[in-house]
Design a protein around this motif. Structure first.
Motif, PDB file in Angstrom:
ATOM      1  N   THR A  59       0.858  -1.186   0.000  1.00  0.00           N
ATOM      2  CA  THR A  59       0.000   0.000   0.000  1.00  0.00           C
ATOM      3  C   THR A  59       0.893   1.234   0.000  1.00  0.00           C
ATOM      4  N   LEU A  60       0.551   2.218  -0.799  1.00  0.00           N
ATOM      5  CA  LEU A  60       1.405   3.387  -0.976  1.00  0.00           C
ATOM      6  C   LEU A  60       0.564   4.654  -0.888  1.00  0.00           C
ATOM      7  N   LEU A  61       0.963   5.570  -0.024  1.00  0.00           N
ATOM      8  CA  LEU A  61       0.331   6.883   0.058  1.00  0.00           C
ATOM      9  C   LEU A  61       1.161   7.863  -0.763  1.00  0.00           C
ATOM     10  N   SER A  62       0.523   8.621  -1.631  1.00  0.00           N
ATOM     11  CA  SER A  62       1.240   9.511  -2.533  1.00  0.00           C
ATOM     12  C   SER A  62       1.927  10.644  -1.779  1.00  0.00           C
ATOM     13  N   ASP A  63       3.160  10.939  -2.185  1.00  0.00           N
ATOM     14  CA  ASP A  63       3.867  12.100  -1.642  1.00  0.00           C
ATOM     15  C   ASP A  63       3.338  13.405  -2.232  1.00  0.00           C
ATOM     16  N   HIS A  64       2.586  13.306  -3.307  1.00  0.00           N
ATOM     17  CA  HIS A  64       2.137  14.505  -4.016  1.00  0.00           C
ATOM     18  C   HIS A  64       0.733  14.940  -3.618  1.00  0.00           C
ATOM     19  N   ASN A  65      -0.060  14.009  -3.125  1.00  0.00           N
ATOM     20  CA  ASN A  65      -1.451  14.321  -2.792  1.00  0.00           C
ATOM     21  C   ASN A  65      -1.887  13.389  -1.670  1.00  0.00           C
ATOM     22  N   PRO A  66      -2.196  13.907  -0.489  1.00  0.00           N
ATOM     23  CA  PRO A  66      -2.535  13.040   0.640  1.00  0.00           C
ATOM     24  C   PRO A  66      -3.838  12.265   0.475  1.00  0.00           C
ATOM     25  N   ASP A  67      -4.642  12.624  -0.530  1.00  0.00           N
ATOM     26  CA  ASP A  67      -5.895  11.900  -0.780  1.00  0.00           C
ATOM     27  C   ASP A  67      -5.692  10.658  -1.638  1.00  0.00           C
ATOM     28  N   ILE A  68      -4.505  10.522  -2.259  1.00  0.00           N
ATOM     29  CA  ILE A  68      -4.261   9.429  -3.205  1.00  0.00           C
ATOM     30  C   ILE A  68      -3.631   8.240  -2.487  1.00  0.00           C
ATOM     31  N   VAL A  69      -4.248   7.074  -2.684  1.00  0.00           N
ATOM     32  CA  VAL A  69      -3.760   5.818  -2.118  1.00  0.00           C
ATOM     33  C   VAL A  69      -3.616   4.812  -3.255  1.00  0.00           C
ATOM     34  N   TYR A  70      -2.483   4.112  -3.287  1.00  0.00           N
ATOM     35  CA  TYR A  70      -2.270   3.016  -4.240  1.00  0.00           C
ATOM     36  C   TYR A  70      -2.245   1.701  -3.468  1.00  0.00           C
ATOM     37  N   HIS A  71      -2.737   0.652  -4.105  1.00  0.00           N
ATOM     38  CA  HIS A  71      -2.727  -0.672  -3.484  1.00  0.00           C
ATOM     39  C   HIS A  71      -2.489  -1.706  -4.572  1.00  0.00           C
ATOM     40  N   GLY A  72      -1.668  -2.703  -4.264  1.00  0.00           N
ATOM     41  CA  GLY A  72      -1.314  -3.699  -5.265  1.00  0.00           C
ATOM     42  C   GLY A  72      -1.943  -5.055  -5.008  1.00  0.00           C
ATOM     43  N   VAL A  73      -2.698  -5.539  -5.970  1.00  0.00           N
ATOM     44  CA  VAL A  73      -3.165  -6.935  -5.980  1.00  0.00           C
ATOM     45  C   VAL A  73      -2.525  -7.545  -7.235  1.00  0.00           C
ATOM     46  N   GLN A  74      -3.281  -8.133  -8.149  1.00  0.00           N
ATOM     47  CA  GLN A  74      -2.676  -8.447  -9.439  1.00  0.00           C
ATOM     48  C   GLN A  74      -2.678  -7.216 -10.343  1.00  0.00           C
ATOM     49  N   HIS A  75      -3.512  -6.234  -9.988  1.00  0.00           N
ATOM     50  CA  HIS A  75      -3.556  -4.938 -10.642  1.00  0.00           C
ATOM     51  C   HIS A  75      -3.047  -3.876  -9.668  1.00  0.00           C
ATOM     52  N   VAL A  76      -2.662  -2.725 -10.207  1.00  0.00           N
ATOM     53  CA  VAL A  76      -2.451  -1.551  -9.361  1.00  0.00           C
ATOM     54  C   VAL A  76      -3.798  -0.843  -9.238  1.00  0.00           C
ATOM     55  N   LEU A  77      -4.237  -0.656  -7.994  1.00  0.00           N
ATOM     56  CA  LEU A  77      -5.481   0.050  -7.713  1.00  0.00           C
ATOM     57  C   LEU A  77      -5.156   1.440  -7.206  1.00  0.00           C
ATOM     58  N   LYS A  78      -5.988   2.418  -7.564  1.00  0.00           N
ATOM     59  CA  LYS A  78      -5.758   3.800  -7.156  1.00  0.00           C
ATOM     60  C   LYS A  78      -7.047   4.424  -6.646  1.00  0.00           C
ATOM     61  N   SER A  79      -6.922   5.093  -5.516  1.00  0.00           N
ATOM     62  CA  SER A  79      -8.031   5.883  -4.975  1.00  0.00           C
ATOM     63  C   SER A  79      -7.586   7.334  -4.888  1.00  0.00           C
ATOM     64  N   THR A  80      -8.454   8.244  -5.267  1.00  0.00           N
ATOM     65  CA  THR A  80      -8.145   9.671  -5.163  1.00  0.00           C
ATOM     66  C   THR A  80      -8.931  10.345  -4.044  1.00  0.00           C
ATOM     67  N   ASP A  81      -9.648   9.544  -3.257  1.00  0.00           N
ATOM     68  CA  ASP A  81     -10.451  10.115  -2.173  1.00  0.00           C
ATOM     69  C   ASP A  81     -10.263   9.311  -0.874  1.00  0.00           C
ATOM     70  N   LYS A  82      -9.001   8.981  -0.587  1.00  0.00           N
ATOM     71  CA  LYS A  82      -8.626   8.327   0.674  1.00  0.00           C
ATOM     72  C   LYS A  82      -9.270   6.955   0.854  1.00  0.00           C
ATOM     73  N   GLY A  83      -9.495   6.252  -0.252  1.00  0.00           N
ATOM     74  CA  GLY A  83     -10.041   4.906  -0.165  1.00  0.00           C
ATOM     75  C   GLY A  83     -11.539   4.821  -0.322  1.00  0.00           C
ATOM     76  N   GLY A  84     -12.188   5.933  -0.630  1.00  0.00           N
ATOM     77  CA  GLY A  84     -13.641   5.907  -0.804  1.00  0.00           C
ATOM     78  C   GLY A  84     -14.054   5.197  -2.084  1.00  0.00           C
ATOM     79  N   THR A  85     -13.371   5.497  -3.182  1.00  0.00           N
ATOM     80  CA  THR A  85     -13.626   4.841  -4.460  1.00  0.00           C
ATOM     81  C   THR A  85     -12.289   4.463  -5.084  1.00  0.00           C
ATOM     82  N   TRP A  86     -12.348   3.459  -5.995  1.00  0.00           N
ATOM     83  CA  TRP A  86     -11.119   2.922  -6.563  1.00  0.00           C
ATOM     84  C   TRP A  86     -11.257   2.709  -8.063  1.00  0.00           C
ATOM     85  N   GLU A  87     -10.108   2.738  -8.752  1.00  0.00           N
ATOM     86  CA  GLU A  87     -10.044   2.350 -10.155  1.00  0.00           C
ATOM     87  C   GLU A  87      -8.799   1.502 -10.378  1.00  0.00           C
ATOM     88  N   GLN A  88      -8.895   0.590 -11.348  1.00  0.00           N
ATOM     89  CA  GLN A  88      -7.738  -0.193 -11.750  1.00  0.00           C
ATOM     90  C   GLN A  88      -6.951   0.623 -12.765  1.00  0.00           C
TER      91      GLN A  88
END
Length: 278
Positions: free
Chosen positions: A48-77
């Protein structure tokens, strides 16, 4: 936000809570997949990775890279399946998953991802296009850590572990061209799978390395390494160098934590160089 906690849990799960409200306010934050889609396939402790550029952005790795721009509220692959995804290697324990994620501090569009089945990737456009950058001399081995340099835009470090292949070789690499070419920087580190690499916050030539047998340090950018401190022989899972207090924090697989003074490493080096110049 010092009150928010993100916890990578078993097999790719991700939870969120607050310091003040834990455990009552803990919630699972990843979305469910549709019935016709493969379920998310995550490592024992997925990155799990919190962006250094935007505190609202969270990355998470499964077989895909997942990204949230609202602190984990919604996600996209933002990536395809980055593993080899061989059906003959799937079982009850998750495999062929993302094991390492990294974001450049210079540009949020530059991301790196590595997998437990030996693949290594780079995107320069925030996930729209991914390039496979594992090439010789890198073997097909579990990617244990990716570190994008905080000193040089194009420099990135990668460590690999062959523990699960009965391979005790030392695999650590540096690229100065965003992963297009690689140089072996293992030098004189003895045999022992490598788990983590970190940069010193004061000196770009000082690197710290955590292996299955302890911690090593180089003061010359990987030309030679020496044992750090008098730590016990133990599996070192993670390292951090506190930028304010100049302390080295060592986390081990035995659930032990050690703290060492970094002054003898980075400040004495500076003092000795000044003496030589005088």
């Amino acid at each position: 936000d010092n009150n928010s906690i993100y916890a990578s849990l078993f097999y790719g799960k991700l939870a969120k809570a607050t310091v003040e409200g834990y455990p009552e306010d803990m919630e699972w934050v990843l979305p469910s997949t549709f019935p016709e889609e493969p379920e998310f396939r995550g490592q024992w402790m997925a990155p799990t990775l919190l962006s250094d550029h935007n505190p609202d952005i969270v990355y998470h790795g499964v077989q895909h890279v997942l990204k949230s721009t609202d602190k984990g509220g919604t996600w996209e692959q933002i990536s395809p399946d980055l593993s080899y995804n061989g059906p003959d290697k799937q079982g009850d324990i998750s495999f062929q998953t993302i094991s390492a994620l990294e974001e450049s501090v210079f540009n949020p569009q530059l991301l790196y991802a590595g997998t437990d089945d030996g693949r290594l990737w780079r995107t320069r456009d925030g996930g729209k296009h991914w390039e496979d950058i594992r090439k010789e001399p890198l073997p097909v081995r579990w990617v244990s850590r990716i570190l994008a340099s905080k000193y040089d835009f194009g420099t990135v470090y990668v460590t690999q572990t062959g523990r699960r292949d009965d391979d005790a070789a030392v695999y650590m690499w540096r690229s100065t061209d965003f992963g297009s070419t690689w140089k072996d920087i293992s030098a004189n580190v003895p045999a022992g799978p490598v788990n983590v690499i970190r940069e010193d916050p004061q000196d770009k030539d000082i690197l710290y390395l955590g292996t299955d047998v302890g911690v090593y340090v180089t003061k010359n950018a990987g030309e030679s390494w020496e044992v750090l401190g008098d730590l016990p022989c133990t599996y070192v899972h993670d390292l951090a160098i506190h930028p304010r207090d100049n302390m080295i924090i060592v986390a081990t697989h035995g659930r032990g934590m050690f703290v060492l003074d970094a002054d003898p490493v980075n400040r004495e080096k500076g003092e000795s160089e000044e003496s030589e110049e005088e």
